[in-house]
Design a protein around this motif. Structure first.
Motif, PDB file in Angstrom:
ATOM      1  N   THR A  22       0.876  -1.337  -0.229  1.00  0.00           N
ATOM      2  CA  THR A  22       0.045  -0.026  -0.100  1.00  0.00           C
ATOM      3  C   THR A  22       0.972   1.143   0.137  1.00  0.00           C
ATOM      4  N   ILE A  23       2.190   1.253   0.375  1.00  0.00           N
ATOM      5  CA  ILE A  23       3.043   2.545   0.437  1.00  0.00           C
ATOM      6  C   ILE A  23       3.974   2.141  -0.666  1.00  0.00           C
ATOM      7  N   LYS A  24       3.852   3.545  -1.714  1.00  0.00           N
ATOM      8  CA  LYS A  24       4.464   3.746  -2.894  1.00  0.00           C
ATOM      9  C   LYS A  24       5.828   4.551  -2.479  1.00  0.00           C
ATOM     10  N   LEU A  25       7.039   4.010  -2.852  1.00  0.00           N
ATOM     11  CA  LEU A  25       8.299   4.612  -2.584  1.00  0.00           C
ATOM     12  C   LEU A  25       8.484   5.956  -3.092  1.00  0.00           C
ATOM     13  N   ASN A  26       8.598   6.762  -2.389  1.00  0.00           N
ATOM     14  CA  ASN A  26       9.079   8.136  -3.009  1.00  0.00           C
ATOM     15  C   ASN A  26      10.241   8.848  -2.356  1.00  0.00           C
ATOM     16  N   SER A  27      10.636  10.030  -2.335  1.00  0.00           N
ATOM     17  CA  SER A  27      11.897  10.560  -2.128  1.00  0.00           C
ATOM     18  C   SER A  27      11.819  10.865  -0.520  1.00  0.00           C
ATOM     19  N   SER A  28      10.498  10.828   0.154  1.00  0.00           N
ATOM     20  CA  SER A  28      10.472  11.148   1.502  1.00  0.00           C
ATOM     21  C   SER A  28      10.133  10.013   2.511  1.00  0.00           C
ATOM     22  N   ASN A  29       9.785   8.623   1.821  1.00  0.00           N
ATOM     23  CA  ASN A  29       9.370   7.660   2.814  1.00  0.00           C
ATOM     24  C   ASN A  29      10.191   6.400   2.609  1.00  0.00           C
ATOM     25  N   TYR A  30      11.485   6.437   2.223  1.00  0.00           N
ATOM     26  CA  TYR A  30      12.120   5.238   1.962  1.00  0.00           C
ATOM     27  C   TYR A  30      12.437   4.153   3.160  1.00  0.00           C
ATOM     28  N   LEU A  31      12.579   4.841   4.507  1.00  0.00           N
ATOM     29  CA  LEU A  31      12.720   4.014   5.669  1.00  0.00           C
ATOM     30  C   LEU A  31      11.272   3.214   5.794  1.00  0.00           C
ATOM     31  N   LEU A  32      10.128   3.754   5.484  1.00  0.00           N
ATOM     32  CA  LEU A  32       8.824   3.431   5.712  1.00  0.00           C
ATOM     33  C   LEU A  32       8.472   2.331   4.925  1.00  0.00           C
ATOM     34  N   TRP A  33       8.850   2.544   3.547  1.00  0.00           N
ATOM     35  CA  TRP A  33       8.613   1.674   2.433  1.00  0.00           C
ATOM     36  C   TRP A  33       9.709   0.480   2.829  1.00  0.00           C
ATOM     37  N   LYS A  34      10.809   0.513   3.282  1.00  0.00           N
ATOM     38  CA  LYS A  34      11.703  -0.597   3.355  1.00  0.00           C
ATOM     39  C   LYS A  34      10.995  -1.437   4.525  1.00  0.00           C
ATOM     40  N   ASN A  35      10.407  -0.699   5.335  1.00  0.00           N
ATOM     41  CA  ASN A  35       9.942  -1.507   6.680  1.00  0.00           C
ATOM     42  C   ASN A  35       8.741  -2.254   6.285  1.00  0.00           C
ATOM     43  N   GLN A  36       8.175  -1.780   5.252  1.00  0.00           N
ATOM     44  CA  GLN A  36       7.022  -2.445   4.625  1.00  0.00           C
ATOM     45  C   GLN A  36       7.397  -3.645   3.734  1.00  0.00           C
ATOM     46  N   ILE A  37       8.423  -3.442   2.994  1.00  0.00           N
ATOM     47  CA  ILE A  37       8.723  -4.508   2.136  1.00  0.00           C
ATOM     48  C   ILE A  37       9.538  -5.545   2.561  1.00  0.00           C
ATOM     49  N   THR A  38      10.335  -5.283   3.489  1.00  0.00           N
ATOM     50  CA  THR A  38      11.141  -6.285   4.137  1.00  0.00           C
ATOM     51  C   THR A  38      10.645  -7.472   4.519  1.00  0.00           C
ATOM     52  N   ILE A  86       7.564  -7.538  -7.870  1.00  0.00           N
ATOM     53  CA  ILE A  86       6.998  -7.007  -6.505  1.00  0.00           C
ATOM     54  C   ILE A  86       7.574  -5.740  -6.432  1.00  0.00           C
ATOM     55  N   LEU A  87       9.126  -5.506  -6.289  1.00  0.00           N
ATOM     56  CA  LEU A  87       9.744  -4.116  -6.321  1.00  0.00           C
ATOM     57  C   LEU A  87       9.149  -3.021  -6.996  1.00  0.00           C
ATOM     58  N   GLN A  88       9.088  -3.426  -8.283  1.00  0.00           N
ATOM     59  CA  GLN A  88       8.465  -2.463  -9.306  1.00  0.00           C
ATOM     60  C   GLN A  88       7.096  -2.018  -8.974  1.00  0.00           C
ATOM     61  N   SER A  89       6.218  -2.883  -8.542  1.00  0.00           N
ATOM     62  CA  SER A  89       5.071  -2.374  -8.135  1.00  0.00           C
ATOM     63  C   SER A  89       4.802  -1.772  -6.765  1.00  0.00           C
ATOM     64  N   SER A  90       5.771  -1.555  -6.145  1.00  0.00           N
ATOM     65  CA  SER A  90       5.937  -0.757  -4.905  1.00  0.00           C
ATOM     66  C   SER A  90       6.673   0.698  -5.265  1.00  0.00           C
ATOM     67  N   LEU A  91       6.764   1.005  -6.536  1.00  0.00           N
ATOM     68  CA  LEU A  91       7.411   2.235  -6.751  1.00  0.00           C
ATOM     69  C   LEU A  91       6.315   3.273  -7.228  1.00  0.00           C
ATOM     70  N   SER A  92       6.804   4.576  -6.813  1.00  0.00           N
ATOM     71  CA  SER A  92       6.021   5.778  -7.423  1.00  0.00           C
ATOM     72  C   SER A  92       6.619   6.089  -8.753  1.00  0.00           C
ATOM     73  N   LYS A  93       6.013   6.651  -9.438  1.00  0.00           N
ATOM     74  CA  LYS A  93       6.696   7.155 -10.914  1.00  0.00           C
ATOM     75  C   LYS A  93       7.899   7.640 -10.669  1.00  0.00           C
ATOM     76  N   GLU A  94       7.803   8.489  -9.609  1.00  0.00           N
ATOM     77  CA  GLU A  94       9.405   9.218  -9.313  1.00  0.00           C
ATOM     78  C   GLU A  94      10.347   8.238  -8.915  1.00  0.00           C
ATOM     79  N   SER A  95      10.164   7.370  -8.236  1.00  0.00           N
ATOM     80  CA  SER A  95      11.090   6.073  -7.805  1.00  0.00           C
ATOM     81  C   SER A  95      11.384   5.073  -8.920  1.00  0.00           C
TER      82      SER A  95
END
Length: 204
Positions: A22-38, A86-95
């Motif tokens: 549910t969390i799409k990676l962008n420049s301001s939420n990398y740690l939150l994204w990593k905590n979701q996907i790991t 899976i990784l690509q599905s969790s990325l925003s257009k920016e990332s």
């Protein structure tokens, strides 16, 4: 290969996994994204495909003294591409723009880490500084509490949540000398007691 592929009893379908992100990676939420996907990658036993500990098997093997296609190679490549999806599905257009042209999950993982970890750590530190420096000043208590909550929410989004104890501490510190008696009295209370007298927006 069993440890790499996992078992059908412990895995989810690709579609289910994608909907979990549910969390799409962008420049301001990398740690939150990593905590979701790991945890997802660990549960699926796929972490080795992003940390580099799993290597591709040879494309051929020896059967009855002759070279033959190696089924372990094809299975590994198939799983590697699944992890990439899976990784690509969790990325925003920016990332997504950061990883264009990369063909393995290992390359994507390391590229994103290099691109965002420093910015995320710097953002977390700046938010912590803002929390320490926040003062009520001429604000109403309610608006001051809303500003404090906004900073805490942003820290939560970077993967650095602020405890209720610390929320109360910084709230009281920023009230200023006019509220000195109030602050002194409430520092002696447990957080549960504070929640009845602190602005609701701060304690939420």
């Amino acid at each position: 290969l069993k440890s790499t592929m996992g078992s059908s009893e412990n895995t989810f379908s690709l579609n289910t996994l994608i909907h979990m992100l549910t969390i799409k990676l962008n420049s301001s939420n990398y740690l939150l994204w990593k905590n979701q996907i790991t945890p997802l990658l660990l549960h699926q036993k796929w972490m080795s495909h992003v940390d580099g500990s799993s290597t591709i098997p040879p494309s051929t093997t020896i059967v009855d003294g002759k070279a033959a296609p190696n089924p372990a190679h094809d299975a590994w490549v198939e799983l590697d591409q699944k992890v990439l999806l899976i990784l690509q599905s969790s990325l925003s257009k920016e990332s997504m723009a950061e990883v264009l042209g990369l063909s393995t999950p290992r390359e994507v993982w390391t590229t994103l880490e290099s691109a965002y970890i420093h910015d995320s750590q710097e953002r977390s530190q700046n938010l912590k500084d803002s929390l320490r420096q926040l003062k009520k000043g001429n604000l109403s208590v309610s608006n001051y509490a809303k500003q404090l909550k906004s900073i805490c929410d942003q820290l939560q989004a970077t993967g650095k949540p602020v405890s209720n104890d610390d929320k109360s501490h910084w709230f009281l510190c920023g009230l200023g000398p006019t509220f000195e008696t109030f602050s002194t009295a409430h520092r002696a209370l447990p957080v549960a007691g504070m929640s009845h007298t602190m602005p609701h927006v701060m304690c939420a």
